[in-house]
Design an enzyme around this catalytic site. Structure first.
Site, PDB file in Angstrom:
ATOM      1  N   GLY A  38       0.826  -1.193   0.000  1.00 26.79           N
ATOM      2  CA  GLY A  38       0.000   0.000   0.000  1.00 26.79           C
ATOM      3  C   GLY A  38       0.863   1.247   0.000  1.00 26.79           C
ATOM      4  O   GLY A  38       1.889   1.296  -0.677  1.00 26.79           O
ATOM      5  N   LYS A  57       0.540   4.205   7.678  1.00 27.85           N
ATOM      6  CA  LYS A  57       0.653   3.149   6.678  1.00 27.85           C
ATOM      7  C   LYS A  57      -0.744   2.682   6.299  1.00 27.85           C
ATOM      8  O   LYS A  57      -1.501   2.202   7.149  1.00 27.85           O
ATOM      9  CB  LYS A  57       1.471   1.991   7.253  1.00 27.85           C
ATOM     10  CG  LYS A  57       1.643   0.787   6.346  1.00 27.85           C
ATOM     11  CD  LYS A  57       2.515  -0.249   7.052  1.00 27.85           C
ATOM     12  CE  LYS A  57       2.671  -1.529   6.253  1.00 27.85           C
ATOM     13  NZ  LYS A  57       3.502  -2.523   6.969  1.00 27.85           N
ATOM     14  N   ASP A 117      10.807 -10.920   6.260  1.00 33.35           N
ATOM     15  CA  ASP A 117      10.957 -10.033   5.109  1.00 33.35           C
ATOM     16  C   ASP A 117      12.020  -8.959   5.372  1.00 33.35           C
ATOM     17  O   ASP A 117      11.805  -7.779   5.127  1.00 33.35           O
ATOM     18  CB  ASP A 117       9.617  -9.380   4.767  1.00 33.35           C
ATOM     19  CG  ASP A 117       9.553  -8.885   3.322  1.00 33.35           C
ATOM     20  OD1 ASP A 117      10.377  -9.349   2.496  1.00 33.35           O
ATOM     21  OD2 ASP A 117       8.700  -8.034   3.023  1.00 33.35           O
TER      22      ASP A 117
END
Length: 632
Positions: A348, A364, A459
């Site tokens: 996003g 966010k 990640d």
């Protein structure tokens, strides 16, 4: 003329010393059940007066304001500052809070400490100790660089005046064993801090204890100070509580809680002969097996969230996070306009916003969808409880509008990748690069081995490393993170992460353990050193190859110093240090059974001048190293 380090110690001995009585148990907060106050334990006033009371007062106030400003930053528990005037009345200050505190609680303790040392008038040195924090100022900076001098001051034990209500033998064994363990383990941790609990055998009672060293101490100084603190607290037993105080370290135990149960640190990996293997504190970096870490399914957390959203909210708020109004965040970002946009990706977009009457934050916004909702719930549950200087702090969330929103601390320098191959390429010095690598390792140690539950990020990549004003790194984006179960060595799960950074056993076979983050860390470290993306194949040279291939071939030839970014001034680094970090990064990319743990990596980076000579295996590779993210 500035006082010598010896004269400061003399002054401390001959000055007025105020020791506050701890004869009664500290009051318990009925709401949190936490036995904690900001009652001063002891303070010292220096024996020499400032040359000019006016100049000294101005300098002292400036130093205190700088310390307070640093401690107001989430995850910062240690601060140093000095006044601007470089004269005989210059004031150097240091403050440290306990890591179990919220920023607001840390500042509250600091303010009490400042008011206490105000009783020292124009004395140009003072110390004050409280349960929750420590404050010191002097007119010399020796104590910044030479904490060994702190050990000239005896460790002072302050024992409660009541005996335990528990069986004395079992109580003494529980306290003694816990203090011994945390005293040994704390100097090996990334923050010189441990909070832990232990049950009293045969009784329905829990012992709470912490150990903390001042951040600029060496491992040896921390170890020595805590050893003496342990000996001092043994003299308190069977008192129901005790503190050991020194300007280099602090140790405390109590049969009453003074921190939350979910704020404990897993110190087992830092005990010799337990957890990861070590050789006299020198890390060789060889680990066997698939790793210690196992994953609890996201759906356990998802179900837990659905069963009691109120509980999740209460947990978040207890750690300082809050639920924001969608309309307020929409207004703060001017309806999420382009002018406020500071980043975007597969998840996003991220917007800069000003909330709560002037606080700058990052908002966010996750794209709506099943995966976005899973990641949102994962981040809210996980990140609300994490507080560490190298992990991004979640300030709040919003789920009452058309988008799912997370409110995070704002990182003014943006993401690391911009400084490696983006618009700010080549601007990082070698010291900044090495500090960034160490900081990332420190954050992963906290996730894997120090937080009260084990977490795999899944990640780790340069775009998920954010930099503050001092270029200190913070690991961000916990949407793919997984909690770990200690009764398994790995878990098989669908792949979710970024190819090129993730370990092949996970990308190709879905085998997930903490060593997946270790592999990713190694790739990021190579990127920081070289200034090149792991997916970039457009190198100048005889062959086109990926970064990991290139680094390994240089290492095989003994020329891996050539990997360093040409933008780095050769006068800024020592070749042996650069080569050592490259070798550590390559260790991280070996077979999973040969990869070191992050605690081993951190100690190698921070403690050892050089690595033992040993044979390393060729890095392992993914079938497809192109960059893309796949959902779990």
């Amino acid at each position: 003329m500035r006082m010598s380090a010896f004269s400061v110690v003399q002054a401390v001995i001959i000055v007025s010393v105020v020791i506050l009585d701890l004869g009664v148990a500290q009051p318990i907060n009925k709401t949190t059940n936490i036995n904690n106050t900001n009652t001063p334990l002891q303070f010292f006033c220096g024996g020499n007066d400032a040359k000019s009371a006016t100049t000294f007062s101005r300098n002292l106030n400036f130093t205190f304001s700088q310390l307070r400003s640093q401690l107001s930053t989430t995850g910062v528990y240690y601060a140093t500052a000095r006044s601007l005037d470089d004269d005989e009345d210059v004031v150097y200050g240091v403050a440290q809070c306990r890591n179990y505190l919220l920023s607001t609680e840390c500042l509250a303790c600091f303010d009490v400490a400042v008011s206490v040392v105000g009783n020292c008038g124009s004395a140009n040195g003072a110390h004050v100790f409280l349960d929750n924090c420590f404050l010191r100022y002097e007119n010399l900076d020796d104590f910044y660089d030479d904490p060994q001098g702190n050990l000239n001051i005896d460790v002072l034990e302050k024992c409660g005046n009541e005996s335990t209500s528990q069986p004395i033998t079992a109580f003494n064994q529980a306290v003694g064993g816990l203090l011994s363990d945390i005293g040994i383990a704390t100097p090996r941790t990334s923050d010189f801090y441990i909070a832990s609990i232990r049950q009293v055998a045969g009784a329905n009672a829990t012992i709470y204890a912490i150990a903390q060293c001042i951040e600029n101490a060496s491992q040896a100084i921390c170890k020595d100070c805590l050893s003496r603190a342990y000996n001092g607290l043994n003299r308190c037993l069977p008192a129901h509580e005790g503190r050991a105080i020194n300007v280099a370290c602090f140790m405390r135990y109590s049969e009453f809680p003074f921190f939350q149960n979910n704020q404990t640190i897993n110190f087992t990996p830092f005990l010799p002969g337990k957890g990861s293997s070590r050789k006299s504190g020198i890390i060789i970096g060889l680990s066997t097996g698939a790793g210690l870490l196992l994953i609890l399914s996201l759906f356990l957390w998802f179900g837990r969230w659905k069963k009691s959203k109120a509980v999740a909210k209460d947990t978040s708020e207890s750690q300082g996070a809050r639920c924001y109004s969608y309309e307020n965040l929409k207004l703060a970002t001017n309806n999420f306009s382009e002018e406020y946009l500071i980043g975007k990706g597969g998840f996003g977009e991220v917007f800069k916003a000003i909330v709560d009457s002037g606080n700058v934050v990052a908002v966010k916004k996750l794209r709506v969808g099943f995966r976005a909702k899973k990641e949102f719930e994962n981040e809210v549950n996980l990140n609300s409880n994490i507080r560490h200087r190298n992990l991004i702090q979640q300030l709040g969330w919003c789920s009452d509008g058309p988008e799912l929103l997370l409110v995070l601390e704002y990182m003014p320098q943006g993401s690391l990748d911009k400084f490696l191959w983006g618009e700010k390429k080549g601007t990082l010095s070698w010291k900044q690069r090495s500090d960034i690598i160490l900081g990332i390792a420190r954050g992963l140690v906290h996730l894997h081995e120090e937080f009260h539950i084990k977490i795999i990020h899944r990640d780790i990549k340069s775009s998920n490393i954010l930099l503050d004003n001092d270029f200190q790194p913070k690991i961000a984006d916990f949407g793919l993170a997984r909690f770990l179960s200690e009764d398994q060595t790995h878990v098989s799960t669908g792949f979710a992460g970024t190819m090129g950074y993730t370990a092949p056993e996970y990308a190709n076979r879905g085998r997930l353990s903490e060593k997946v983050d270790t592999y990713s860390f190694g790739i990021v470290a190579l990127e920081v050193i070289s200034g090149r993306s792991c997916s970039d194949v457009n190198y100048s040279g005889p062959q086109i190859e990926y970064l990991l291939d290139h680094a390994w071939k240089l290492y095989e030839k003994g020329t891996h110093i050539k990997l360093i970014d040409e933008a780095v001034d050769p006068n800024e680094y020592q070749e042996e240090n650069v080569k050592k970090i490259i070798e550590i990064a390559l260790m991280c990319t070996q077979l999973v059974s040969l990869r070191p743990t992050m605690s081993e990596i951190y100690l190698m980076l921070s403690s050892e001048p050089q690595l033992e000579q040993r044979e390393m295996s060729r890095p392992t590779y993914n079938v497809d190293r192109r960059i893309h993210i796949v959902g779990s």
